[in-house]
Design an enzyme around this catalytic site. Structure first.
Site, PDB file in Angstrom:
ATOM      1  N   TYR A 144       0.861  -1.182   0.000  1.00 28.76           N
ATOM      2  CA  TYR A 144       0.000   0.000   0.000  1.00 28.76           C
ATOM      3  C   TYR A 144       0.896   1.230   0.000  1.00 28.76           C
ATOM      4  O   TYR A 144       1.867   1.299   0.764  1.00 28.76           O
ATOM      5  CB  TYR A 144      -0.888   0.008   1.250  1.00 28.76           C
ATOM      6  CG  TYR A 144      -1.730   1.257   1.427  1.00 28.76           C
ATOM      7  CD1 TYR A 144      -1.436   2.171   2.454  1.00 28.76           C
ATOM      8  CD2 TYR A 144      -2.806   1.528   0.595  1.00 28.76           C
ATOM      9  CE1 TYR A 144      -2.205   3.317   2.616  1.00 28.76           C
ATOM     10  CE2 TYR A 144      -3.584   2.670   0.765  1.00 28.76           C
ATOM     11  CZ  TYR A 144      -3.275   3.564   1.773  1.00 28.76           C
ATOM     12  OH  TYR A 144      -4.031   4.708   1.951  1.00 28.76           O
ATOM     13  N   ASP A 238       9.465   2.789  -1.016  1.00 26.33           N
ATOM     14  CA  ASP A 238       8.485   3.511  -0.197  1.00 26.33           C
ATOM     15  C   ASP A 238       8.769   3.173   1.267  1.00 26.33           C
ATOM     16  O   ASP A 238       8.382   2.113   1.756  1.00 26.33           O
ATOM     17  CB  ASP A 238       7.059   3.104  -0.591  1.00 26.33           C
ATOM     18  CG  ASP A 238       6.029   3.819   0.265  1.00 26.33           C
ATOM     19  OD1 ASP A 238       4.823   3.662  -0.001  1.00 26.33           O
ATOM     20  OD2 ASP A 238       6.427   4.520   1.215  1.00 26.33           O
ATOM     21  N   LYS A 266       5.244   9.692   8.325  1.00 29.44           N
ATOM     22  CA  LYS A 266       5.184   9.186   9.700  1.00 29.44           C
ATOM     23  C   LYS A 266       6.286   9.757  10.610  1.00 29.44           C
ATOM     24  O   LYS A 266       6.199  10.903  11.034  1.00 29.44           O
ATOM     25  CB  LYS A 266       5.182   7.656   9.678  1.00 29.44           C
ATOM     26  CG  LYS A 266       3.945   7.089   8.911  1.00 29.44           C
ATOM     27  CD  LYS A 266       3.930   5.601   8.890  1.00 29.44           C
ATOM     28  CE  LYS A 266       2.909   5.059   7.915  1.00 29.44           C
ATOM     29  NZ  LYS A 266       1.534   5.011   8.446  1.00 29.44           N
TER      30      LYS A 266
END
Ligand code: KE4
Length: 428
Positions: A144, A238, A266
């Site tokens: 994802y 990623d 994050k």
């Protein structure tokens, strides 16, 4: 435990927010029951509006490596707020955080800040397409990368798959350039390259946390590097989740494979909305205003968010030598304890970790890709999650997520979680 106030709050929220949440996973669809509404948090613990306290292994899905309400970050944010919230003009704090990130990652000469991981990945894909002049991208089933259209694809029919939209509202046209390969399966990647008229980039979570915890093998990542070199495609890691979590340098601190571009999120915001993407100067020179590839954002590089991220990164860099061994030792203690608790009841639990990032599957065999992850016993996971939540342990509310260790955690906390796990495993 009772959840009276959360039940009422959830009902009220659902009247004015779709599903009562601002991000779907939070609605507890993967495990059932009412999601606790959180009142406050400190260190390793969160307290909900019914007064229930939990040890938190989600940490806002990764950002809070220093734990909740870290004084270091709080001080930096309060200082920054006093000078104004946003200017829409350049500030030196952006340069300071960018310099810190570029100094950590040899693959990166420059970085651009945005406000989410989704934005970082969406922009990175556009930049890779602009840099190569090609349209096709290769992603992996189970990975994802945020909710931008081109990445909301699911496997189509047939072996070699051009993506089909995985969500209404995503036109066929935006996913026809997205090819899907299998994680840890180099032959499937070769098939995508051969089927494509020109691949702009391959994007991968080098340590996947969105199909559950599934690390890519070093050989597989090196194989991607070789294929991207052969075909002239950009290799994007990623590291929105694995960055600063698997090690200070994410997967790049563990494997030798060097990507062409990296996306972050994050931890680099310390809990505030920050995403970023970076690459060598040649690629970043294509980005507006230097180059023709357009990308922009009103709150990109927001000084409050930058201050939180800078404080977070400076703190973890300053204590790297003792912080990461501490986090990893607790991840090992926890995962081995959960595995033993399951084994004591004849339950097969597949566990894994990299640094402070960990996961576990209720699965008969080790998990190396999405198909294997899907064979997990999600009902058993949900029952385990509920039993642990009732005992004050807050794990990710889906079998297909990862968990995290934060600095304020210690062996005694982990041992109490393991003791609870022995109790709950008996009920499964
Ligand atoms: P955001 O747009 O949610 O900041 O980042 C998207 C993203 C990109 N890349 C990776 C590897 C990610 O893990 C994420 C977001 N992670 C999820 C956790 N599975 C965020 C939680 C949520 O969607 O609410």
């Amino acid at each position: 435990m009772q959840f009276t106030n959360s039940i009422q709050a959830f009902e009220a929220a659902q009247k004015v927010i779709p599903g009562g949440v601002d991000s779907p996973v939070r609605a507890f669809g993967g495990v059932g029951g009412t999601p606790p509404f959180i009142k406050e948090a400190k260190g390793a613990f969160m307290t909900d509006i019914d007064g229930n306290t939990y040890i938190d292994f989600v940490q806002s899905w990764g950002p809070l490596i220093l734990g909740h309400a870290s004084e270091v970050i709080e001080t930096a944010v309060i200082e920054a707020v006093k000078k104004g919230l946003s200017f829409g003009a350049p500030t030196e704090v952006e340069t300071q955080l960018a310099s810190l990130i570029c100094g950590l990652f040899p693959a990166i000469d420059k970085v651009r800040f945005v406000s989410s991981g989704t934005e970082a990945v969406m922009s990175a894909i556009r930049l890779a397409r602009g840099f190569t002049g090609r349209s096709d991208i290769i992603k992996f089933e189970g990975c994802y990368h945020g909710h931008s259209d081109a990445l909301l694809v699911k496997a189509g029919s047939g072996l070699m798959t051009f993506g089909n939209p995985s969500s209404p509202g995503v036109p066929e046209g935006t996913t026809k350039h997205t090819l899907l390969a299998r994680y840890n399966d180099l032959e499937s990647v070769k098939a995508c390259f051969e089927a494509s008229s020109g691949v702009a980039c391959v994007i991968i979570e080098p340590i996947a946390g969105n199909m559950g915890f599934v690390p890519a093998t070093a050989a597989f990542l090196e194989g991607l590097r070789t294929l991207c070199d052969e075909y002239g495609a950009v290799l994007i890691f990623d590291e929105v989740m694995s960055g600063f979590r698997a090690s200070l340098k994410g997967a790049q601190g563990i494997v030798n494979t060097r990507p062409d571009m990296v996306t972050f999120g994050k931890v680099i915001g310390g809990g505030m909305p920050v995403g970023a993407f970076g690459a060598r100067a040649e690629i970043m020179a294509m980005l507006s205003p230097e180059g023709p590839v357009y990308q922009a954002g009103t709150l990109s590089g927001n000084p409050i968010a930058m201050s939180a991220g800078l404080a977070s990164l400076k703190e973890i860099i300053s204590k790297e030598a003792q912080l990461y061994p501490h986090l990893e030792a607790l991840a090992v203690r926890l995962t081995q304890g959960l595995e033993a608790a399951a084994k004591a009841q004849g339950i097969s639990l597949q566990v894994g970790h990299r640094g402070s990032m960990f996961g576990f599957f209720f699965n008969e065999a080790p998990v190396a890709n999405f198909d294997e992850a899907l064979r997990s016993d999600t009902k058993r996971f949900a029952a385990f999650h509920r039993g642990m939540l009732e005992r004050g342990v807050y794990f990710a509310c889906s079998q297909f997520e990862a968990g995290f260790i934060c600095e304020p955690m210690n062996e005694a906390m982990i041992d109490s979680v393991i003791a609870y796990a022995h109790e709950v495993m008996k009920t499964l």
